[in-house]
Design a protein around this motif. Sequence first.
Motif, PDB file in Angstrom:
ATOM      1  N   UNK A   1      33.973  48.214  43.383  1.00  7.98           N
ATOM      2  CA  UNK A   1      34.299  47.093  44.269  1.00  7.98           C
ATOM      3  C   UNK A   1      33.701  45.801  43.722  1.00  7.98           C
ATOM      4  N   UNK A   2      32.452  45.860  43.265  1.00  8.23           N
ATOM      5  CA  UNK A   2      31.796  44.670  42.716  1.00  8.23           C
ATOM      6  C   UNK A   2      32.548  44.138  41.496  1.00  8.23           C
ATOM      7  N   UNK A   3      32.960  45.052  40.606  1.00  8.97           N
ATOM      8  CA  UNK A   3      33.695  44.643  39.407  1.00  8.97           C
ATOM      9  C   UNK A   3      35.025  43.995  39.786  1.00  8.97           C
ATOM     10  N   UNK A   4      35.725  44.599  40.752  1.00 12.67           N
ATOM     11  CA  UNK A   4      37.015  44.048  41.187  1.00 12.67           C
ATOM     12  C   UNK A   4      36.841  42.673  41.826  1.00 12.67           C
ATOM     13  N   UNK A   5      35.794  42.494  42.633  1.00 11.98           N
ATOM     14  CA  UNK A   5      35.544  41.199  43.263  1.00 11.98           C
ATOM     15  C   UNK A   5      35.323  40.116  42.206  1.00 11.98           C
ATOM     16  N   UNK A   6      34.576  40.462  41.170  1.00  9.43           N
ATOM     17  CA  UNK A   6      34.315  39.504  40.100  1.00  9.43           C
ATOM     18  C   UNK A   6      35.603  39.148  39.349  1.00  9.43           C
ATOM     19  N   UNK A   7      36.442  40.158  39.120  1.00  3.38           N
ATOM     20  CA  UNK A   7      37.703  39.909  38.416  1.00  3.38           C
ATOM     21  C   UNK A   7      38.619  38.999  39.229  1.00  3.38           C
ATOM     22  N   UNK A   8      38.672  39.206  40.530  1.00  5.42           N
ATOM     23  CA  UNK A   8      39.506  38.367  41.389  1.00  5.42           C
ATOM     24  C   UNK A   8      38.981  36.938  41.436  1.00  5.42           C
ATOM     25  N   UNK A   9      37.664  36.793  41.474  1.00  3.31           N
ATOM     26  CA  UNK A   9      37.058  35.458  41.539  1.00  3.31           C
ATOM     27  C   UNK A   9      37.309  34.667  40.258  1.00  3.31           C
ATOM     28  N   UNK A  10      37.468  35.363  39.133  1.00  7.13           N
ATOM     29  CA  UNK A  10      37.677  34.699  37.843  1.00  7.13           C
ATOM     30  C   UNK A  10      39.143  34.350  37.578  1.00  7.13           C
ATOM     31  N   UNK A  11      40.055  34.902  38.379  1.00  2.00           N
ATOM     32  CA  UNK A  11      41.483  34.670  38.149  1.00  2.00           C
ATOM     33  C   UNK A  11      41.884  33.343  38.802  1.00  2.00           C
TER      34      UNK A  11
END
Length: 252
Positions: free
Chosen positions: A42-52
């Motif tokens: 979940x943490x990794x996915x949140x970071x990926x979404x924030x960077x898009x």
Amino acid sequence: MGSIKRLIEKEVRGVHVNSLEIGSSVSEDTENGFLMPVNKQIDIACQALAKDSKLQSGYNAIGFSQGGQFLRAIAQRCPNPPMKNLISVGGQHQGVYGFPRCPGDNATLCDYVRKLLNLGAYVGLVQAEYWHDPLNEKEYKAKSIFLADLNQENKRNATEKANLLKLQNFVLVKFLDDGMVDPRDSEWFGFYKPGQSKELYTLFDSPLYTEDWLGLKEMNATGRLHFLASPGDHLQFTQQWFIDNIVNNFLK
């Protein structure tokens, strides 16, 4: 996921699709989906979404199978960028109790295997992420490292509830002949009544709904909670069903 991505890009002109990959390759993503602790995913996915950069004004999210409850965790915990519509396709929102494809006419065998799984589900290196034992709800709530917290069964989290209520729509897809998810009603927030593994309750009978721990009662009252049924087994839908029910209604 590649075929789903291409289908959406074909049907929705100019759409940007970010197919989340937990790892640096498809094989690593598949391995992490089974072995990496969910909360880390979940943490990794949140970071990926924030960077898009293309998602910052808001995005629609579609989760398939366990991705349904994983994306709900993102909606509850990671409000930026804002999730608009959350579509759970065969997600197990009350967890699972059993193993895939247990012979339906062999209840004794199924119950025996469940008991064996119970012995290991909450101990040692086994991750009790969405295993839900209705025969021992107390242990489930105490030792679950993901689902019990996500569903606020031990303590209420007003911030996560408020974040989920920001959704424009929350769509729950259940497969009517699902042989992978036990019980399949978990895809609509239903589950076995405590103390046994035969009789089921629906979302509307649960304290999660009646006491509105997550805001689903409020969401339903305002017409934003949707229950869709698809014929067939787990994740077995036609492209036309997906276009008619998901793309046309919630993505265009």
